[in-house]
Design a protein around this motif. Structure first.
Motif: not given
Length: 333
Positions: A261-278
């Motif tokens: 919503q804020k136009g932040v590039d994922v994964p270019g500017k911010v990387g994200i990792i979750g947990y569980d693999d739903i």
């Protein structure tokens, strides 16, 4: 008119004891021809065994109880499916209880399941449970805790994974991919898995020579709403970050939505990792990099171990040390 075991015995020309053995699967010494004749009469007559009456003799109802904290979290239905599959395979019925992360509902379900004379309970505790309750102290039947063990519960065996190692692998990978300012948006820190994942996060940064950012831990609940709110807080205070390790996939999906919503590039500017693999981890764009938990296997093994305890094979049961593994997708570069 209701068909009784005596009717089956009369029609099959056998004793009621023979019918009982066939119905309960204890017919090893009964000839194949007799067993088939009894089963044919049962099928033709529509006879339904009275499990309550049988339990008065055997002290077993062939019923298991499963208590989970949040049926809307996709992690738990797959765990429940594992329990159900092994229960069906072994001829057990499963009663499913959803506690809504309420300690009061958990205790009420524990009492109810014992009143229903279940043979054992599989229990994933609320994330807010920090100690054993009076209801748990009253438990006289086998208990298997899954994902979250409970201190002081003497009757339990536990099925857990190495949350610390899973988090360590995830955060170490982020650092190797060039992310150096990694925040952790966690579930409630009263939860043992949350504590273990946080420890893995810190150990990974330390071993990689990376300092955690100031106020690096944001703890809330295991929901997408909290993931969205957590990122919103970081953005509002202009936090300097390029990575987020999330306490579960729902948090990660909420975090992705806030960044998008804020136009932040994922994964270019911010990387994200979750947990569980739903299952939803693969339904978003980019697909979510996450730590896969063997949730079906956790449920299946819990059911296997519990049934073994009920059948008196506890000493022969070997608990497996279930492992996680990192699933690399599109939210890390």
């Amino acid at each position: 008119m209701k068909v009784t075991i005596k009717d089956i015995a009369r029609l099959a020309e056998v004793s009621t004891a023979t019918v009982s053995k066939v119905v309960n699967g204890k017919d090893e010494k009964i000839s194949s021809a007799t067993r088939m004749r009894v089963m044919a009469v049962i099928e033709e007559s529509g006879y339904v065994p009275n499990r309550i009456a049988s339990s008065m003799v055997t002290k077993k109802t062939k019923t298991l109880g499963l208590i989970i904290p949040d049926i809307t979290n996709p992690f738990f239905p797959e765990l429940a499916r594992g329990v159900e599959d092994v229960a069906n395979k072994e001829g057990y019925t499963l009663i499913l209880c959803n506690s809504d992360n309420s300690l009061e509902k958990e205790d009420a379900y524990i009492d109810m399941l014992q009143e229903k004379m279940v043979d054992g309970i599989i229990f994933t505790a609320s994330s807010s449970r920090t100690e054993i309750s009076s209801a748990l102290k009253r438990v006289k039947i086998p208990v298997i805790t899954v994902d979250r063990d409970i201190d002081g519960l003497k009757s339990q065996k536990k099925i857990v994974v190495d949350n610390e190692e899973g988090a360590y692998e995830a955060v170490s990978y982020m650092v190797t991919r060039g992310y150096g300012k990694i925040y952790h948006i966690s579930g409630p820190m009263t939860s043992k898995p949350a504590q273990q994942r946080y420890k893995g996060y810190l150990n990974a940064l330390s071993d990689k020579g990376v300092l955690p950012p100031k106020d690096h831990l944001l703890s809330g609940d295991y929901s997408g709403e909290w993931g969205f709110e957590g990122v919103k807080r970081l953005l509002e205070k202009d936090a300097d970050f390029d990575g987020i390790f999330c306490g579960n996939d729902l948090i990660a999906l909420g975090a992705m939505k806030a960044l998008h919503q804020k136009g932040v590039d994922v994964p270019g500017k911010v990387g994200i990792i979750g947990y569980d693999d739903i299952y939803m981890a693969q339904m978003v764009s980019p697909e979510l990099t996450t730590v896969k938990q063997p949730n079906y296997e956790m449920g299946y093994q819990a059911g296997r171990v519990l049934i073994g305890m009920i059948q008196g094979a506890e000493k022969d049961i070997e608990l497996e040390n279930l492992k996680t593994h990192l699933v690399i997708r599109g939210t890390t570069r």
